[in-house]
Design an enzyme around this catalytic site. Structure first.
Site, mmCIF file in Angstrom:
data_model
loop_
_atom_site.group_PDB
_atom_site.id
_atom_site.type_symbol
_atom_site.label_atom_id
_atom_site.label_comp_id
_atom_site.label_asym_id
_atom_site.label_seq_id
_atom_site.Cartn_x
_atom_site.Cartn_y
_atom_site.Cartn_z
ATOM 1 N N ASP A 1 -23.236 42.439 28.173
ATOM 2 C CA ASP A 1 -24.671 42.976 27.471
ATOM 3 C C ASP A 1 -24.838 41.828 26.198
ATOM 4 O O ASP A 1 -23.935 41.664 25.634
ATOM 5 C CB ASP A 1 -24.776 44.315 27.116
ATOM 6 C CG ASP A 1 -23.757 44.939 26.250
ATOM 7 O OD1 ASP A 1 -22.565 44.567 26.550
ATOM 8 O OD2 ASP A 1 -23.857 45.648 25.474
ATOM 9 N N GLU B 1 -29.265 48.931 20.438
ATOM 10 C CA GLU B 1 -29.210 49.055 21.923
ATOM 11 C C GLU B 1 -30.717 49.157 22.299
ATOM 12 O O GLU B 1 -31.649 49.837 21.946
ATOM 13 C CB GLU B 1 -28.775 50.642 22.223
ATOM 14 C CG GLU B 1 -27.241 50.611 21.986
ATOM 15 C CD GLU B 1 -26.247 50.249 22.891
ATOM 16 O OE1 GLU B 1 -26.854 49.850 24.060
ATOM 17 O OE2 GLU B 1 -25.159 50.538 22.786
ATOM 18 N N HIS C 1 -27.292 44.839 22.228
ATOM 19 C CA HIS C 1 -26.730 45.463 23.496
ATOM 20 C C HIS C 1 -27.809 46.150 24.602
ATOM 21 O O HIS C 1 -29.129 46.398 24.121
ATOM 22 C CB HIS C 1 -26.053 46.795 23.135
ATOM 23 C CG HIS C 1 -25.126 46.821 22.239
ATOM 24 N ND1 HIS C 1 -23.575 46.690 22.264
ATOM 25 C CD2 HIS C 1 -25.266 46.821 20.810
ATOM 26 C CE1 HIS C 1 -23.116 46.738 21.172
ATOM 27 N NE2 HIS C 1 -23.898 46.740 20.102
ATOM 28 N N TYR C 2 -27.426 45.953 25.857
ATOM 29 C CA TYR C 2 -28.237 46.950 26.841
ATOM 30 C C TYR C 2 -27.557 48.171 26.955
ATOM 31 O O TYR C 2 -26.413 48.390 26.613
ATOM 32 C CB TYR C 2 -28.691 46.166 28.057
ATOM 33 C CG TYR C 2 -27.545 45.862 28.927
ATOM 34 C CD1 TYR C 2 -26.652 46.536 29.561
ATOM 35 C CD2 TYR C 2 -27.349 44.389 29.476
ATOM 36 C CE1 TYR C 2 -25.665 46.257 30.301
ATOM 37 C CE2 TYR C 2 -26.279 43.953 30.295
ATOM 38 C CZ TYR C 2 -25.494 44.971 30.446
ATOM 39 O OH TYR C 2 -24.643 44.309 31.381
ATOM 40 N N THR C 3 -28.174 49.305 27.333
ATOM 41 C CA THR C 3 -27.400 50.509 27.274
ATOM 42 C C THR C 3 -27.111 50.805 28.842
ATOM 43 O O THR C 3 -26.200 51.646 29.038
ATOM 44 C CB THR C 3 -28.793 51.705 27.271
ATOM 45 O OG1 THR C 3 -29.635 51.636 28.099
ATOM 46 C CG2 THR C 3 -29.480 51.732 25.820
#
Length: 266
Positions: free
Chosen positions: A171, A118, A54-56
């Site tokens: 993401d 993340e 994921h990206y945050t």
């Protein structure tokens, strides 16, 4: 001899039994149960079958606050400091709340069977996609390799959030270096020689129909409609596939190169 009713005898016996049980429990209520852990069953494996990246979409401090105090979490958080700091927020043996409504190869609710990582990155919240730093990727590779090796995660099960939830997630986005990870043995990629040959063949004939793209996406793990129609829902799944394997153009349109890449994948 005085007559005692059978019902009274039964009540007295039950009272004595209860008193004895209470006495027994009072002696062990505060102590640990003695458990012998010297024997291990051979019929077992890790609960972890997937790793979801994921990206945050938030700065580092806010990401840490949200992931540690709100109703969303991840097993690991990689910051954008120099060098990056890696937090383990949830033990791998426990379920983190990062995947949400998700599906991969027909398995749903991937929170139950995945590790979530993340990475601090704003995504496209500023109007342009933010690249991941070399330091973040340098930190991610050994972390990911360790998780994969310990848990026996197969390459096709190292996935993007957008792969497992293509109707609602983007993401980690088109700038995430999936090809680089695949060269490290960390993820699935396609046979580029087969893709080149397939593309040459496709460019001389008609494009496959919508049902073909839907079937291929299903074969490759994606939750895709199978109605034979090129609907917006199907295009979103195609876009997720393109973002992972052909990030230079992820418009969701079924084209010859996308079809060739699908043909070149096992």
């Amino acid at each position: 001899m005085r007559y005692i009713a059978p019902r009274a005898v039964a009540r007295a016996a039950a009272a004595l039994a209860a008193a004895g049980l209470a006495l027994l429990l009072s002696g062990c209520a505060t102590g640990p149960v003695p458990i012998d852990r010297s024997v291990h069953a051979v019929s077992q494996d890790s609960r972890v079958r997937y790793v979801v990246l994921h990206y945050t979409a938030l700065p580092a401090a806010e990401s840490l606050h949200v992931l540690s105090t709100q109703d969303v979490s991840a097993h690991y958080l990689i910051t954008d400091a120099n060098p990056p700091h890696v937090y383990q927020l949830v033990p791998e043996t426990r379920r983190a709340w990062h995947a949400g409504d998700s599906s991969w190869y027909g398995e749903i609710s991937l929170n139950d069977s995945s590790v979530g990582i993340e990475i601090v990155n704003l995504g496209n919240s500023t109007g342009t996609w933010q690249p991941f730093t070399p330091g973040q990727i340098k930190m991610l590779i050994p972390l990911l390799r360790d998780i994969v090796q310990r848990n026996g995660v197969e390459p096709q099960n190292i996935v993007a959030h957008s792969d497992i939830a293509p109707q609602r997630k983007l993401d980690p986005g088109p700038l995430f270096p999936w090809h680089l990870l695949a060269r490290q043995g960390l993820g699935r990629w396609y046979d580029e020689a087969v893709e080149t040959a397939a593309l040459a063949q496709l460019q001389t004939g008609p494009l496959p129909e919508a049902s073909w793209f839907q079937q291929q996406l299903h074969r490759l793990g994606y939750d895709c409609p199978q109605d034979g129609q090129m609907t917006p829902a199907t295009r979103r799944v195609i876009a997720a596939f393109q973002m992972h394997y052909r990030p230079s153009n992820y418009d969701g349109m079924p084209d010859a190169q996308t079809a060739a890449i699908m043909m070149a994948m096992k």
